[in-house]
Design a protein around this motif. Structure first.
Motif, PDB file in Angstrom:
ATOM      1  N   ILE A  18      28.785  39.534  35.716  1.00  0.00           N
ATOM      2  CA  ILE A  18      30.170  39.232  35.563  1.00  0.00           C
ATOM      3  C   ILE A  18      30.798  38.833  34.075  1.00  0.00           C
ATOM      4  O   ILE A  18      31.486  39.197  33.445  1.00  0.00           O
ATOM      5  CB  ILE A  18      30.493  38.079  36.337  1.00  0.00           C
ATOM      6  CG1 ILE A  18      30.445  38.406  37.745  1.00  0.00           C
ATOM      7  CG2 ILE A  18      31.834  37.309  36.156  1.00  0.00           C
ATOM      8  CD1 ILE A  18      30.482  37.434  38.967  1.00  0.00           C
ATOM      9  N   GLN A  22      33.467  40.592  31.491  1.00  0.00           N
ATOM     10  CA  GLN A  22      34.690  40.017  30.424  1.00  0.00           C
ATOM     11  C   GLN A  22      35.240  40.671  29.229  1.00  0.00           C
ATOM     12  O   GLN A  22      36.417  40.620  29.154  1.00  0.00           O
ATOM     13  CB  GLN A  22      34.290  38.506  30.297  1.00  0.00           C
ATOM     14  CG  GLN A  22      33.886  37.717  31.405  1.00  0.00           C
ATOM     15  CD  GLN A  22      35.005  37.342  32.322  1.00  0.00           C
ATOM     16  OE1 GLN A  22      36.034  37.676  32.145  1.00  0.00           O
ATOM     17  NE2 GLN A  22      34.935  37.148  33.560  1.00  0.00           N
ATOM     18  N   THR A  25      37.279  43.543  30.227  1.00  0.00           N
ATOM     19  CA  THR A  25      38.560  43.037  30.906  1.00  0.00           C
ATOM     20  C   THR A  25      39.518  42.435  29.939  1.00  0.00           C
ATOM     21  O   THR A  25      40.719  42.768  29.966  1.00  0.00           O
ATOM     22  CB  THR A  25      37.908  41.953  32.016  1.00  0.00           C
ATOM     23  OG1 THR A  25      37.091  42.566  32.896  1.00  0.00           O
ATOM     24  CG2 THR A  25      39.177  41.497  32.940  1.00  0.00           C
ATOM     25  N   VAL A  87      41.302  42.918  36.595  1.00  0.00           N
ATOM     26  CA  VAL A  87      40.733  41.882  37.496  1.00  0.00           C
ATOM     27  C   VAL A  87      39.336  42.128  38.331  1.00  0.00           C
ATOM     28  O   VAL A  87      38.823  41.670  39.188  1.00  0.00           O
ATOM     29  CB  VAL A  87      41.827  41.790  38.753  1.00  0.00           C
ATOM     30  CG1 VAL A  87      43.073  41.127  38.269  1.00  0.00           C
ATOM     31  CG2 VAL A  87      41.944  43.008  39.503  1.00  0.00           C
ATOM     32  N   SER A  90      37.004  39.412  39.302  1.00  0.00           N
ATOM     33  CA  SER A  90      37.356  38.726  40.397  1.00  0.00           C
ATOM     34  C   SER A  90      36.847  39.533  41.773  1.00  0.00           C
ATOM     35  O   SER A  90      36.739  39.080  42.741  1.00  0.00           O
ATOM     36  CB  SER A  90      38.654  38.123  40.329  1.00  0.00           C
ATOM     37  OG  SER A  90      39.690  38.906  39.453  1.00  0.00           O
ATOM     38  N   ALA A  93      33.345  39.226  42.363  1.00  0.00           N
ATOM     39  CA  ALA A  93      33.113  37.996  43.113  1.00  0.00           C
ATOM     40  C   ALA A  93      33.453  37.756  44.424  1.00  0.00           C
ATOM     41  O   ALA A  93      32.905  37.322  45.192  1.00  0.00           O
ATOM     42  CB  ALA A  93      33.702  36.654  41.908  1.00  0.00           C
ATOM     43  N   ALA A  94      34.611  38.344  44.755  1.00  0.00           N
ATOM     44  CA  ALA A  94      35.143  38.390  46.080  1.00  0.00           C
ATOM     45  C   ALA A  94      34.448  39.022  46.984  1.00  0.00           C
ATOM     46  O   ALA A  94      34.085  38.600  47.899  1.00  0.00           O
ATOM     47  CB  ALA A  94      36.493  38.744  46.063  1.00  0.00           C
ATOM     48  N   ARG A  97      31.179  37.014  47.742  1.00  0.00           N
ATOM     49  CA  ARG A  97      31.438  36.131  48.555  1.00  0.00           C
ATOM     50  C   ARG A  97      31.446  36.520  50.029  1.00  0.00           C
ATOM     51  O   ARG A  97      31.082  35.964  51.049  1.00  0.00           O
ATOM     52  CB  ARG A  97      33.090  35.343  48.321  1.00  0.00           C
ATOM     53  CG  ARG A  97      32.846  34.433  47.116  1.00  0.00           C
ATOM     54  CD  ARG A  97      34.207  33.708  47.043  1.00  0.00           C
ATOM     55  NE  ARG A  97      34.437  33.085  45.489  1.00  0.00           N
ATOM     56  CZ  ARG A  97      34.958  33.815  44.725  1.00  0.00           C
ATOM     57  NH1 ARG A  97      35.593  34.844  44.978  1.00  0.00           N
ATOM     58  NH2 ARG A  97      35.072  33.344  43.423  1.00  0.00           N
ATOM     59  N   ASP A 108      31.001  30.994  42.756  1.00  0.00           N
ATOM     60  CA  ASP A 108      32.245  31.049  41.973  1.00  0.00           C
ATOM     61  C   ASP A 108      32.657  32.044  41.038  1.00  0.00           C
ATOM     62  O   ASP A 108      31.925  33.361  41.129  1.00  0.00           O
ATOM     63  CB  ASP A 108      32.249  29.676  41.013  1.00  0.00           C
ATOM     64  CG  ASP A 108      31.148  29.850  40.036  1.00  0.00           C
ATOM     65  OD1 ASP A 108      30.290  30.831  40.052  1.00  0.00           O
ATOM     66  OD2 ASP A 108      30.854  29.074  39.291  1.00  0.00           O
ATOM     67  N   ASP A 109      33.795  32.086  40.253  1.00  0.00           N
ATOM     68  CA  ASP A 109      33.986  33.290  39.639  1.00  0.00           C
ATOM     69  C   ASP A 109      33.149  33.752  38.510  1.00  0.00           C
ATOM     70  O   ASP A 109      33.447  34.875  37.926  1.00  0.00           O
ATOM     71  CB  ASP A 109      35.533  33.067  38.972  1.00  0.00           C
ATOM     72  CG  ASP A 109      36.567  32.880  40.143  1.00  0.00           C
ATOM     73  OD1 ASP A 109      36.359  33.530  41.275  1.00  0.00           O
ATOM     74  OD2 ASP A 109      37.710  32.368  40.046  1.00  0.00           O
ATOM     75  N   THR A 110      32.472  32.671  38.273  1.00  0.00           N
ATOM     76  CA  THR A 110      31.411  33.149  37.057  1.00  0.00           C
ATOM     77  C   THR A 110      30.149  33.756  37.666  1.00  0.00           C
ATOM     78  O   THR A 110      29.209  34.227  36.944  1.00  0.00           O
ATOM     79  CB  THR A 110      31.038  31.887  36.087  1.00  0.00           C
ATOM     80  OG1 THR A 110      30.302  31.034  36.992  1.00  0.00           O
ATOM     81  CG2 THR A 110      32.430  31.371  35.388  1.00  0.00           C
TER      82      THR A 110
END
Length: 122
Positions: A18, A22, A25, A87, A90, A93-94, A97, A108-110
């Motif tokens: 992730i 960055q 992104t 995005v 995210s 990360a989604a 999850r 989390d998002d990180t």
């Protein structure tokens, strides 16, 4: 979860991945912002031009090349998938999850793992 080295390795790899996304992104976000502002500025100049109402649609676009080029560029960026690239962390990360929910975990998002308490079975 310090006694589970595989969880630590997974968390370390997820946060690394992730974090690696960055910079790219951020660049894609800046490109999208710049092209959007150019398109909005060109659209404003196109709309307030009194000649726009008097000539055909294609002639008015020909008379405003800044708007035409920036609009085509913006449309091209969306067809190329810029809306997914801005995005991407995210999305990753989604999806993690969703998979981790099966194991009473989240992140989390990180990419840091979140261990949830075990459900009590009675």
């Amino acid at each position: 979860y310090t006694s589970f080295p595989d969880l630590k390795a997974f968390e370390r790899r997820l946060t690394e991945y992730i974090a690696c996304l960055q910079p790219a992104t951020g660049r894609w976000r800046m490109i999208l912002i710049v092209v959007s502002v150019c398109t909005a500025t060109g659209a404003w100049n196109w709309l307030i031009d009194p000649e726009t109402q008097k000539v055909s649609f294609f002639t008015s676009l020909w008379n405003h090349p800044f708007f035409t080029i920036s609009c085509i560029t913006l449309i091209g960026l969306f067809f190329a998938g810029i809306h997914k690239r801005v995005v991407a962390p995210s999305i990753i990360a989604a999806r993690c999850r969703t998979v981790l929910a099966e194991y009473n975990m989240s992140c989390d998002d990180t990419g840091k793992l979140i261990l949830k308490p075990r459900p009590h079975v009675q």
